[in-house]
Design an enzyme around this catalytic site. Structure first.
Site, mmCIF file in Angstrom:
data_model
loop_
_atom_site.group_PDB
_atom_site.id
_atom_site.type_symbol
_atom_site.label_atom_id
_atom_site.label_comp_id
_atom_site.label_asym_id
_atom_site.label_seq_id
_atom_site.Cartn_x
_atom_site.Cartn_y
_atom_site.Cartn_z
ATOM 1 N N CYS A 56 -55.643 -65.797 -7.906
ATOM 2 C CA CYS A 56 -55.124 -67.168 -8.031
ATOM 3 C C CYS A 56 -56.152 -68.187 -7.552
ATOM 4 C CB CYS A 56 -53.841 -67.342 -7.219
ATOM 5 S SG CYS A 56 -52.529 -66.238 -7.723
ATOM 6 N N ASP A 147 -43.877 -84.904 -27.393
ATOM 7 C CA ASP A 147 -42.442 -85.007 -27.709
ATOM 8 C C ASP A 147 -41.606 -84.166 -26.740
ATOM 9 O OD1 ASP A 147 -43.200 -82.482 -28.481
ATOM 10 O OD2 ASP A 147 -42.592 -82.663 -30.572
HETATM 11 C C1 BEZ Z 1 -54.083 -62.338 -6.773
HETATM 12 O O1 BEZ Z 1 -53.930 -63.533 -7.011
HETATM 13 O O2 BEZ Z 1 -55.157 -61.891 -6.395
HETATM 14 C C2 BEZ Z 1 -52.937 -61.384 -6.958
HETATM 15 C C3 BEZ Z 1 -51.650 -61.783 -6.712
HETATM 16 C C4 BEZ Z 1 -50.614 -60.857 -6.882
HETATM 17 C C5 BEZ Z 1 -50.881 -59.588 -7.333
HETATM 18 C C6 BEZ Z 1 -52.172 -59.221 -7.617
HETATM 19 C C7 BEZ Z 1 -53.214 -60.118 -7.436
#
Ligand code: BEZ
Length: 236
Positions: A56, A147
């Site tokens: 992330c 929209d």
């Molecule tokens: C990550 O963001 O590294 C991650 C999050 C949940 C499961 C696996 C990876």
């Protein structure tokens, strides 16, 4: 919108063309109401499994780097996870320190710590659980048109990071095909030729595409692989 509503499984799946719910939520940019936030813009709402997690962190950094490219296309980005507002603020500062020190994080991150939106919009990955055994949010991408209707959705599991260049590429296709009666072929990039959809008869295609329609020869003699240069203007 299709509804599934049982005791164990409460969500409503968004289908292409559905009006996206005008939800209200807390975000790092303050309280927001989706339709007001979008105004006349396109929107990309994307969820992630958790703040301060490795994949992330790479994704949020790339989305922040590409934020000017989304703005150029009149697209507003919004991230979302089930973490708290304070975690979002702390994490987005960290992400910016890695990618563009001294800059403010460029788009809102929605705090869905009561899990209302992830459940309502089917944005959960049942395979990945938090320390309380609750499913994490999946890596969903929703592209919403001016929209307020859903134009595209992609759902990745938590373990597969997204490619934000691909998200820009599909937005280029969505915006082109919203204004022109064309379709974009495999791996299309802006500037490449586009395809004439099968439902347009040959005589109409000749009028619609004055730059020319080129048909690829097929062993069957059928003429359905039709290309035309990418139109630059909005067709009426
Ligand atoms: C990550 O963001 O590294 C991650 C999050 C949940 C499961 C696996 C990876």
């Amino acid at each position: 919108m299709q509804h599934r509503d049982t005791e164990t499984d409460r969500c409503c799946r968004m289908l292409l063309g559905d009006v996206f719910p005008n939800f209200e939520a807390d975000s790092t940019f303050g309280r927001m109401k989706l339709h007001d936030f979008l105004g006349d813009s396109w929107g990309v709402l994307f969820s992630h499994p958790g703040d301060f997690t490795p994949v992330c962190t790479t994704e949020l950094g790339r989305a922040a780097q590409l934020s000017p490219e989304f703005s150029k296309r009149n697209v507003k980005l919004m991230a979302l996870s089930v973490d708290s507002l304070q975690e979002h603020h702390d994490w987005s500062k960290l992400v910016m320190s890695l990618h563009e020190p001294g800059s403010q994080f460029p788009f809102p991150i929605i705090a869905d710590d009561r899990r209302e939106l992830v459940e309502k919009l089917g944005m959960l990955d049942p395979e990945e659980k938090d320390h309380n055994g609750m499913p994490l949010s999946a890596r969903c991408v929703f592209v919403i048109g001016p929209d307020k209707k859903l134009k595209l959705s992609i759902l990745y599991p938590a373990t597969t990071g997204r490619n934000f260049d691909e998200i820009l590429r599909v937005i280029d296709s969505l915006q082109l095909t919203a204004h022109n009666r064309v379709a974009t072929p495999v791996d299309w990039r802006p500037g490449n030729s586009v395809m004439v959809p099968p439902r347009i008869p040959e005589t109409e295609a000749a009028m619609l595409f004055p730059a020319g329609v080129y048909t690829k020869d097929l062993p069957s003699g059928k003429k359905y692989l039709r290309y035309t240069p990418q139109p630059n203007t909005h067709q009426q």
